[in-house]
Each structure stands twice: as structure tokens, then as C-alpha cells.
Write a protein that holds these residues in place. Sequence first.
Motif, short mmCIF file in Angstrom:
data_model
loop_
_atom_site.label_atom_id
_atom_site.label_comp_id
_atom_site.label_asym_id
_atom_site.label_seq_id
_atom_site.Cartn_x
_atom_site.Cartn_y
_atom_site.Cartn_z
N TYR A 1 0.85 -1.21 0.00
CA TYR A 1 0.00 0.00 0.00
C TYR A 1 0.88 1.25 0.00
O TYR A 1 0.75 2.12 -0.85
CB TYR A 1 -0.93 0.02 1.22
CG TYR A 1 -1.49 1.40 1.46
CD1 TYR A 1 -0.96 2.21 2.46
CD2 TYR A 1 -2.48 1.92 0.64
CE1 TYR A 1 -1.43 3.50 2.65
CE2 TYR A 1 -2.96 3.20 0.83
CZ TYR A 1 -2.42 3.99 1.84
OH TYR A 1 -2.86 5.28 2.01
N ASN B 1 -3.29 11.20 9.76
CA ASN B 1 -4.38 10.24 10.06
C ASN B 1 -5.76 10.89 10.03
O ASN B 1 -6.14 11.54 11.01
CB ASN B 1 -4.11 9.56 11.40
CG ASN B 1 -2.99 8.56 11.29
OD1 ASN B 1 -1.87 8.91 10.90
ND2 ASN B 1 -3.29 7.30 11.58
N GLN C 1 -9.91 -1.57 10.72
CA GLN C 1 -8.44 -1.65 10.86
C GLN C 1 -7.91 -0.43 11.59
O GLN C 1 -6.92 -0.49 12.29
CB GLN C 1 -7.80 -1.70 9.46
CG GLN C 1 -8.21 -2.94 8.65
CD GLN C 1 -7.91 -4.22 9.42
OE1 GLN C 1 -6.78 -4.47 9.79
NE2 GLN C 1 -8.93 -5.01 9.69
N ASN C 2 -8.62 0.70 11.42
CA ASN C 2 -8.11 1.96 11.98
C ASN C 2 -8.62 2.19 13.41
O ASN C 2 -9.68 1.71 13.81
CB ASN C 2 -8.52 3.13 11.08
CG ASN C 2 -7.83 3.05 9.70
OD1 ASN C 2 -8.46 3.17 8.68
ND2 ASN C 2 -6.53 2.84 9.70
N TYR D 1 -12.60 1.72 15.40
CA TYR D 1 -12.61 0.60 16.35
C TYR D 1 -13.05 1.11 17.73
O TYR D 1 -13.85 0.49 18.44
CB TYR D 1 -11.25 -0.10 16.44
CG TYR D 1 -11.40 -1.53 16.92
CD1 TYR D 1 -11.70 -1.82 18.25
CD2 TYR D 1 -11.30 -2.60 16.03
CE1 TYR D 1 -11.90 -3.11 18.69
CE2 TYR D 1 -11.50 -3.91 16.46
CZ TYR D 1 -11.80 -4.15 17.79
OH TYR D 1 -12.02 -5.45 18.22
N LEU E 1 -11.20 -2.53 22.94
CA LEU E 1 -10.14 -2.10 22.02
C LEU E 1 -8.85 -2.82 22.38
O LEU E 1 -8.51 -2.95 23.56
CB LEU E 1 -9.92 -0.58 22.17
CG LEU E 1 -8.67 -0.02 21.47
CD1 LEU E 1 -8.87 -0.01 19.94
CD2 LEU E 1 -8.35 1.38 21.99
N ARG F 1 1.45 -4.25 16.45
CA ARG F 1 0.98 -4.69 15.13
C ARG F 1 2.16 -4.58 14.16
O ARG F 1 2.85 -3.55 14.14
CB ARG F 1 -0.17 -3.81 14.64
CG ARG F 1 -0.70 -4.13 13.27
CD ARG F 1 -1.96 -3.34 12.94
NE ARG F 1 -1.67 -1.90 12.86
CZ ARG F 1 -2.62 -0.99 12.55
NH1 ARG F 1 -3.87 -1.35 12.33
NH2 ARG F 1 -2.30 0.29 12.49
C1 WQD Z 1 -3.26 4.37 14.46
C2 WQD Z 1 -2.60 3.92 15.76
C3 WQD Z 1 -2.00 1.60 15.78
C4 WQD Z 1 -6.10 0.08 15.67
C5 WQD Z 1 -2.99 3.85 8.48
C6 WQD Z 1 -2.33 3.89 7.14
C7 WQD Z 1 -2.34 5.31 6.62
C8 WQD Z 1 -3.75 5.79 6.62
C9 WQD Z 1 -4.33 5.76 8.02
C10 WQD Z 1 -4.78 5.32 4.51
C11 WQD Z 1 -1.42 2.98 15.54
C12 WQD Z 1 -3.06 1.91 16.84
C13 WQD Z 1 -4.99 0.92 15.69
C14 WQD Z 1 -6.40 -0.71 16.82
C15 WQD Z 1 -4.50 0.24 17.93
N1 WQD Z 1 -4.55 4.99 5.76
N2 WQD Z 1 -4.22 0.99 16.81
N3 WQD Z 1 -5.59 -0.59 17.91
O1 WQD Z 1 -1.67 2.69 10.95
O2 WQD Z 1 -1.29 5.12 11.62
O3 WQD Z 1 -2.23 4.61 9.39
O4 WQD Z 1 -4.28 4.38 8.43
O5 WQD Z 1 -4.44 6.31 3.93
O6 WQD Z 1 -1.81 5.32 5.33
O7 WQD Z 1 -0.99 3.49 7.28
O8 WQD Z 1 -3.62 4.25 11.39
O9 WQD Z 1 -5.70 4.03 12.72
O10 WQD Z 1 -4.56 1.90 11.83
O11 WQD Z 1 -3.51 3.19 13.70
O12 WQD Z 1 -3.79 0.31 18.95
O13 WQD Z 1 -7.40 -1.49 16.87
O14 WQD Z 1 -3.54 3.19 16.55
O15 WQD Z 1 -1.04 0.70 16.30
O16 WQD Z 1 -0.44 3.26 16.52
P1 WQD Z 1 -2.10 4.11 10.91
P2 WQD Z 1 -4.43 3.29 12.38
#
Ligand code: WQD
Length: 337
Positions: free
Chosen positions: A150, A179, A198-199, A203, A215, A295
Amino acid sequence: MQKILVTGGLGFIGSHTVVELQESGYEVVIIDNLSNSQIFVLDRIAEITGKKPEFHQIDLRNKEDVQQFFKSQKIDGVIHFAASKAVGESVKEPLKYYENNISTLVYVLKEMTENNVNHFIFSSSCTVYGQADELPITEKAPMKIAESPYGNTKQIGEEVLKETTSVSDLNGIALRYFNPIGAHSSAKIGELPIGVPQNLIPYITQTAIGIREELSVFGDDYDTEDGTAIRDYIHVVDLAKAHIKALERLIKSSNKEKFEVFNIGTGTGNSVLEIVKAFEKVTNQKLAYKIVERRAGDITAAFADTTLAEKELGWKADLSLEDCLLSAWNWEKAIRK
Ligand code: WQD
């Protein structure tokens, strides 16, 4: 009236940008294949702005359909959101990501250069930096080897755009999002994750409303104050407004290079536990969570240096973290009614 094509315009960031475009006086035509969005969003946009955008259900992987579209339209500019964006999924299905994120970009740019459409805004991501060596992250920070297909498609996408602008009349701006979170104040549009979110924010809101049990905080052994990872969470409406500023820059030919890049964030980083606490405060309810393993592929910290966007685009994030979390919560409650 300038007519702007928004690809992926029924998606999370796309729909919020369509609203801001219409409210800024642009005519909007949306292309979306509904693979990661829902058709009811079109009516919701009309409810917010009073104008229903023209909509074509087209899959940009179908080259002939893209050609046909551009021949049948008089388009003044394109904002290109249509892409797959799940980091984890991209590791499992790289070819899906290279086809859906790169081939489609090539087809759109090809038709633009052949039909004299010269203003292009590209949806990029802070993912291109990986774990930056210095914080806050400026646009001069080097792209690191992508940690996922990605992220690689965003790096390649920027290169494809840059090289196309150097041999054509096309001008392009890549916006590197940090974000994006939150929802429109009307609670009529917002994030619609398919399946298990996923985000972080969806969640959290699904946990708060009772769809998810608790969570999972992915790791508390990072080199940060509270051990959890830090990100720059920006309200999706602020992000949408940045696209209008970038488009206007190209329409007015104020761009200084044919290809430009801007970080779009708030400039402030918050850890996962800070987000959890802020959400509890804003919604006045406890959030069930547990600390689990990190993760794979996650970085420790990322937040933007927003100097360039402020200076060149005249754009700055206005909305607070509380605004983000409350709007996300209101949206979650609205879709569960
Ligand atoms: C944020 C933080 C996780 C879920 C991704 C893509 C980025 C953009 C946004 C598309 C991290 C933590 C998350 C959970 C958690 N996407 N987390 N428990 O990974 O920063 O960015 O999404 O454009 O390109 O890379 O965003 O919201 O997944 O995670 O602890 O159930 O929350 O580890 O630190 P991320 P995220």
C-alpha cells in the motif's frame, strides 16, 4: 462553473471533499465503483449541500470506460481518491494493490493529458515516510523503503505523477495525509469501514457503542512517554478543505513547480492512550481496552511539520482533537439508529 471529477467520491475523504467542493461553488462529477463505499452517501451529500452530484459507477481498472468518460465530459480538474488503502490487506494481496492503485492512476492521467485536463490532486499519505528520522516530518524528509505494498503504491503514484507533469501540460499536487478521522458535523457522512475496522477511531467508536467488546491497544513498549504509538490525527473536514486550497492553487497557476507535495496534518502528535482518554472525556464514558502485542509494520511516531501548507496553500487545520472524536462518536450513533 468549473467542473471537477472526484474519483472515489463516495468514500470517506472523497465524500467530505465533494461537500466542500460544492459549497465552494464547483460542479462535481463522481466516479466510484462502490467497492469500498455505499450509494446512500450520494443522497447524504445532496442533503448536506442541496445539490446531488453527477455520479457514474465506473471501475477505473476498465481502461475503455475511463476513455469513454473523458471523451463525454468537459472536466476542469481531477481529485483522485479512488484506491485500496488497507495496509494489512496489501501485504496479503500485493497485485490487487498495484492494479487498483497504479494502473487506474495511469489510465486517469493518460486520459487527462489526451483531453487537455491539466489540474490534478493526488491522495498520498505520510506512509511514504515510514519511520522518519526527524519529527515533526517535513516534505523534505526522505521516502524510506515502503513497509507495505500500500505504502509503495503511494510512493510510486507520486513518481508517476511527477514524471507525467514534466512531459505534459499537466500540473499536480500530492497531499500527504496524516491520520484522517472524524465526520461531518451533520452526522450524515463519515467513515464506513467494512467488517472489523483496521483503523483506531472506528474501532474505538464501535467498542463504545457495543459492537466490539474492547479495544486492543497494539503495544505499550514504544519509545514514547506512555509507551503507545503516536500519530497526527486530523479532522476529515479540515483535510477536505486542504484539497480545495490545493485545487485553487493549480487553477490560479500559483503553483511554483509543476509537481508539488504538501503534508496535511495538524502538527500535533497524540498517543493511542491519549486518544482513548480524550474519547472517554468527550463522550463521558469508559472505554474497555487491553494492551496487546505491537501490530507488524507500525511505526513509533509520526506528526507533520505543516509550515509549507500554511505558507503556500494558506491552509491550517482548525478543528480540535475533541471536535474529531465527538464528530466520530455522533456519526457512530447516527449510523446505528
Ligand atoms: C493508528 C494507531 C496503531 C487500531 C494507516 C495507514 C495510513 C492511513 C491511516 C490510509 C497505531 C493503533 C490501531 C487498533 C490500535 N490509511 N491501533 N488498535 O496505521 O497510523 O495509518 O491508516 O491512507 O496510510 O498506514 O492508522 O488508525 O490503523 O492506527 O492500537 O485497533 O492506533 O497501532 O499506533 P495508521 P491506524
